[in-house]
Design a protein around this motif. Structure first.
Motif, PDB file in Angstrom:
ATOM      1  N   TYR A 117     -13.417 -51.076  25.309  1.00 10.04           N
ATOM      2  CA  TYR A 117     -12.982 -49.897  24.563  1.00 10.04           C
ATOM      3  C   TYR A 117     -13.963 -48.730  24.677  1.00 10.04           C
ATOM      4  N   ASP A 118     -15.164 -48.982  25.166  1.00  8.19           N
ATOM      5  CA  ASP A 118     -16.151 -47.911  25.246  1.00  8.19           C
ATOM      6  C   ASP A 118     -15.630 -46.762  26.116  1.00  8.19           C
ATOM      7  N   GLY A 119     -15.823 -45.538  25.616  1.00  8.80           N
ATOM      8  CA  GLY A 119     -15.386 -44.354  26.349  1.00  8.80           C
ATOM      9  C   GLY A 119     -13.946 -43.973  26.105  1.00  8.80           C
ATOM     10  N   LEU A 120     -13.211 -44.768  25.321  1.00  7.38           N
ATOM     11  CA  LEU A 120     -11.793 -44.479  25.087  1.00  7.38           C
ATOM     12  C   LEU A 120     -11.579 -43.794  23.742  1.00  7.38           C
ATOM     13  N   THR A 121     -12.437 -42.847  23.419  1.00  9.33           N
ATOM     14  CA  THR A 121     -12.330 -42.159  22.133  1.00  9.33           C
ATOM     15  C   THR A 121     -11.056 -41.336  22.021  1.00  9.33           C
ATOM     16  N   ASP A 122     -10.414 -41.019  23.160  1.00  9.76           N
ATOM     17  CA  ASP A 122      -9.152 -40.272  23.108  1.00  9.76           C
ATOM     18  C   ASP A 122      -8.056 -41.066  22.421  1.00  9.76           C
ATOM     19  N   LEU A 123      -8.252 -42.372  22.285  1.00 10.46           N
ATOM     20  CA  LEU A 123      -7.262 -43.179  21.574  1.00 10.46           C
ATOM     21  C   LEU A 123      -7.107 -42.720  20.133  1.00 10.46           C
ATOM     22  N   SER A 124      -8.145 -42.109  19.580  1.00  9.15           N
ATOM     23  CA  SER A 124      -8.084 -41.638  18.198  1.00  9.15           C
ATOM     24  C   SER A 124      -7.045 -40.541  18.006  1.00  9.15           C
ATOM     25  N   ASP A 125      -6.652 -39.867  19.090  1.00  9.73           N
ATOM     26  CA  ASP A 125      -5.620 -38.828  18.991  1.00  9.73           C
ATOM     27  C   ASP A 125      -4.259 -39.421  18.665  1.00  9.73           C
ATOM     28  N   HIS A 126      -4.102 -40.705  18.898  1.00  5.92           N
ATOM     29  CA  HIS A 126      -2.791 -41.341  18.712  1.00  5.92           C
ATOM     30  C   HIS A 126      -2.788 -42.443  17.663  1.00  5.92           C
ATOM     31  N   TYR A 127      -3.953 -43.042  17.383  1.00 10.78           N
ATOM     32  CA  TYR A 127      -3.987 -44.195  16.480  1.00 10.78           C
ATOM     33  C   TYR A 127      -3.488 -43.827  15.086  1.00 10.78           C
ATOM     34  N   GLN A 128      -2.656 -44.704  14.524  1.00  6.54           N
ATOM     35  CA  GLN A 128      -2.133 -44.531  13.175  1.00  6.54           C
ATOM     36  C   GLN A 128      -2.486 -45.764  12.348  1.00  6.54           C
ATOM     37  N   ILE A 129      -3.201 -45.569  11.261  1.00  4.93           N
ATOM     38  CA  ILE A 129      -3.633 -46.699  10.437  1.00  4.93           C
ATOM     39  C   ILE A 129      -2.446 -47.452   9.864  1.00  4.93           C
ATOM     40  N   ASP A 130      -1.299 -46.791   9.706  1.00  7.79           N
ATOM     41  CA  ASP A 130      -0.114 -47.445   9.156  1.00  7.79           C
ATOM     42  C   ASP A 130       0.432 -48.546  10.060  1.00  7.79           C
ATOM     43  N   TRP A 131       0.008 -48.586  11.319  1.00  6.05           N
ATOM     44  CA  TRP A 131       0.513 -49.628  12.213  1.00  6.05           C
ATOM     45  C   TRP A 131       0.160 -51.024  11.725  1.00  6.05           C
ATOM     46  N   ILE A 132      -0.885 -51.139  10.904  1.00  2.18           N
ATOM     47  CA  ILE A 132      -1.323 -52.466  10.484  1.00  2.18           C
ATOM     48  C   ILE A 132      -0.411 -53.059   9.413  1.00  2.18           C
ATOM     49  N   ASN A 133       0.364 -52.231   8.703  1.00  2.00           N
ATOM     50  CA  ASN A 133       1.160 -52.802   7.615  1.00  2.00           C
ATOM     51  C   ASN A 133       2.471 -52.074   7.323  1.00  2.00           C
ATOM     52  N   ARG A 134       2.848 -51.107   8.150  1.00  4.84           N
ATOM     53  CA  ARG A 134       4.091 -50.373   7.923  1.00  4.84           C
ATOM     54  C   ARG A 134       4.980 -50.487   9.160  1.00  4.84           C
ATOM     55  N   ARG A 135       6.271 -50.615   8.921  1.00  5.96           N
ATOM     56  CA  ARG A 135       7.259 -50.770  10.004  1.00  5.96           C
ATOM     57  C   ARG A 135       6.815 -51.890  10.955  1.00  5.96           C
ATOM     58  N   LEU A 136       6.563 -53.035  10.374  1.00  5.98           N
ATOM     59  CA  LEU A 136       6.139 -54.185  11.162  1.00  5.98           C
ATOM     60  C   LEU A 136       7.280 -54.740  12.009  1.00  5.98           C
ATOM     61  N   ALA A 137       8.504 -54.351  11.689  1.00  4.43           N
ATOM     62  CA  ALA A 137       9.665 -54.693  12.512  1.00  4.43           C
ATOM     63  C   ALA A 137      10.217 -53.409  13.126  1.00  4.43           C
ATOM     64  N   MET A 138      10.339 -53.402  14.452  1.00  5.62           N
ATOM     65  CA  MET A 138      10.842 -52.229  15.166  1.00  5.62           C
ATOM     66  C   MET A 138      11.748 -52.702  16.293  1.00  5.62           C
ATOM     67  N   GLY A 139      12.881 -52.021  16.440  1.00  9.62           N
ATOM     68  CA  GLY A 139      13.833 -52.395  17.471  1.00  9.62           C
ATOM     69  C   GLY A 139      13.870 -51.414  18.620  1.00  9.62           C
ATOM     70  N   ALA A 140      14.768 -51.664  19.548  1.00  4.65           N
ATOM     71  CA  ALA A 140      14.853 -50.866  20.772  1.00  4.65           C
ATOM     72  C   ALA A 140      15.169 -49.402  20.500  1.00  4.65           C
ATOM     73  N   THR A 141      15.853 -49.106  19.411  1.00  8.93           N
ATOM     74  CA  THR A 141      16.227 -47.722  19.117  1.00  8.93           C
ATOM     75  C   THR A 141      15.196 -46.999  18.270  1.00  8.93           C
ATOM     76  N   ASP A 142      14.132 -47.694  17.890  1.00 12.41           N
ATOM     77  CA  ASP A 142      13.074 -47.080  17.084  1.00 12.41           C
ATOM     78  C   ASP A 142      12.309 -46.045  17.905  1.00 12.41           C
ATOM     79  N   ALA A 143      11.511 -45.235  17.227  1.00 13.49           N
ATOM     80  CA  ALA A 143      10.705 -44.221  17.914  1.00 13.49           C
ATOM     81  C   ALA A 143       9.329 -44.143  17.279  1.00 13.49           C
ATOM     82  N   ASP A 144       8.314 -44.083  18.120  1.00 13.98           N
ATOM     83  CA  ASP A 144       6.939 -43.853  17.682  1.00 13.98           C
ATOM     84  C   ASP A 144       6.161 -43.360  18.895  1.00 13.98           C
TER      85      ASP A 144
END
Length: 337
Positions: A117-144
Motif C-alpha cells: 500500500y505504500d505510495g498509494l495515498t491517492d486511494l484516500s480520494d475514493h475511500y469511504q468509511i461507510d464501506w465497513i458497515n453500510r450497504r453491505l449487500a449490493m447487486g448488479a444494478t447498484d452504483a458506487d
C-alpha cells in the motif's frame, strides 16, 4: 425522512420489535434490489468452474476468522503476485497516519498489514468509511463510483498480478462481478462452529445468550452487519430477546456461502489448508491458471492445530440453531433444481 438519516437511525439501534421490522421493510424499498441465490444444502460440493486465465485480478471473499489472513500471506510470499490486505478496512492501510502498527496476535507470522500500500495515498480520494458497515449487500444494478475507482486504482497500481483479500464483500459479489468481469473470484470457507468460537476469543459459548445479552462479546461485527443487512433483507428480522447470536452467525455464514456459489470461480476450505497447505493452494492456483508453480515459499506457513475446537458439549444446541436457519433459507430462497 431522508434515506441516509433513516439508515443511520436504524443501524444504531438493536432490532427488537415488529415496529422495527416494519420500518426496516419500508427502508428496504429505497435500496436497490439484491438478487438472492438459490438454496443449496450445506453438504453439497462446490461447483466445478472453467479454468481461469493467468494474470487476471484475483478477488478473494471470506467471512471473518476463516483463515483469510493466511491466504493473503500465501499470495504475499509467491512471486508475481501483489497481495492487498483487507482494502476496505477502517485502518486505511494506504494512510501512514491512520493505519498504526498494531498486529492481531492470532495472525501468526504477520508483522505488517500495509504491504503493497505504500505510495498509494491517492486511494484516500475514493475511500469511504461507510464501506465497513453500510450497504453491505449490493447487486448488479447498484452504483458506487468511488468503490469502483478505489478497486481499479489498486488493480492498476499492482506491479504483479493483483490479489485483493476482502472480508466485507460477501453480499456485494453481484455488484463487483458486474463491475470487474475480468477478475477471478475466490471463496474461502471454514466450519461455522469453529469461526463462531474463534470470534469469542476464549469465551465459552453460552446457550442462554440473546442478541441483546451477547453485545459485550461481539468482537467481529456480527450485530453491526445485522443492523445493516436487515435494511436490504427485512426477512432477516429476529426477535432480539429470543434469538441466540449463533443463529445469526450461522445465517450469515450460509448466505455468504450461497452467494459465493453463485458468483465465485474458485473455492477453498480452511480445513484443507490447515491439513495440507501446499496441496490445497496448488489446486487453487491451477484453477486460476497457474499450474505447476513452485510453492516452496509457503511450505511450513501453516500446520495442523495441536488442539482443535471441541463442540461436543453443545452438539444438540448447534444442530437446533442450524436446522432453523436451513428451514428459513429453503423457504425464502427456493431450492436449486
Amino acid at each position: 425522512m431522508p434515506e441516509r438519516f433513516r439508515e443511520r437511525l436504524l443501524r444504531n439501534v438493536m432490532p427488537r420489535s415488529a415496529v422495527f421490522q416494519t420500518f426496516a421493510f419500508l427502508t428496504s424499498l429505497y435500496r436497490p434490489k439484491v438478487q438472492l441465490p438459490l438454496y443449496v444444502a450445506p453438504d453439497q460440493p462446490f461447483p466445478v468452474t472453467a479454468r481461469k486465465t493467468a494474470g487476471a485480478p484475483v478477488i478473494t471473499t471470506s467471512r471473518f476468522r476463516t483463515g483469510s489472513t493466511l491466504l493473503w500471506q500465501c499470495f504475499l510470499r509467491l512471486g508475481d503476485f501483489t497481495a492487498y490486505y483487507e482494502p476496505f478496512n477502517d485502518r486505511q492501510w494506504f494512510s501512514p497516519e491512520k493505519r498504526g502498527d498494531q498486529v492481531d496476535a492470532s495472525h501468526r507470522g504477520v508483522e505488517d498489514y500495509a504491504r503493497n500500500y505504500d505510495g498509494l495515498t491517492d486511494l484516500s480520494d475514493h475511500y469511504q468509511i461507510d464501506w465497513i458497515n453500510r450497504r453491505l449487500a449490493m447487486g448488479a444494478t447498484d452504483a458506487d463510483r468511488h468503490m469502483v475507482a478505489f478497486i481499479k486504482l489498486l488493480i492498476e497500481s499492482a506491479p504483479g498480478q493483483p490479489v485483493l483479500q476482502f472480508n466485507r464483500i460477501d453480499f456485494r459479489l453481484g455488484f463487483l462481478k458486474e463491475k470487474f468481469p475480468e477478475a477471478s473470484f475466490l471463496y474461502l470457507g471454514r466450519n461455522p462452529r469453529d469461526t463462531w468460537l474463534s470470534t469469542l476469543r476464549g469465551v465459552d459459548n453460552d446457550p442462554s445468550w440473546t442478541l441483546m445479552s451477547y453485545q459485550p462479546y461481539c468482537r467481529f461485527y456480527l450485530l453491526e452487519w445485522y443492523r445493516d443487512l436487515i435494511l436490504t433483507f427485512p426477512w432477516l428480522f429476529y426477535p432480539a430477546q429470543k434469538t441466540h447470536p449463533y443463529q445469526l452467525h450461522y445465517m450469515l455464514h450460509r448466505l455468504s456461502e450461497l452467494f459465493a456459489r453463485r458468483y465465485c470461480d474458485v473455492f477453498m476450505q480452511y480445513e484443507d489448508m490447515e491439513t495440507d497447505l501446499v496441496k490445497t493452494l496448488d489446486a487453487a492456483l491451477d484453477q486460476l491458471g497457474h499450474a505447476n508453480r513452485d510453492l516452496s515459499a509457503v511450505a511450513g506457513l501453516s500446520q495442523p492445530r495441536a488442539r482443535r475446537y471441541d463442540h461436543s458439549s453443545h452438539q444438540s444446541f448447534y444442530e437446533e440453531q442450524e436446522s432453523r436457519v436451513e428451514e428459513q433459507l429453503r423457504r425464502v430462497l427456493g431450492i436449486e433444481a
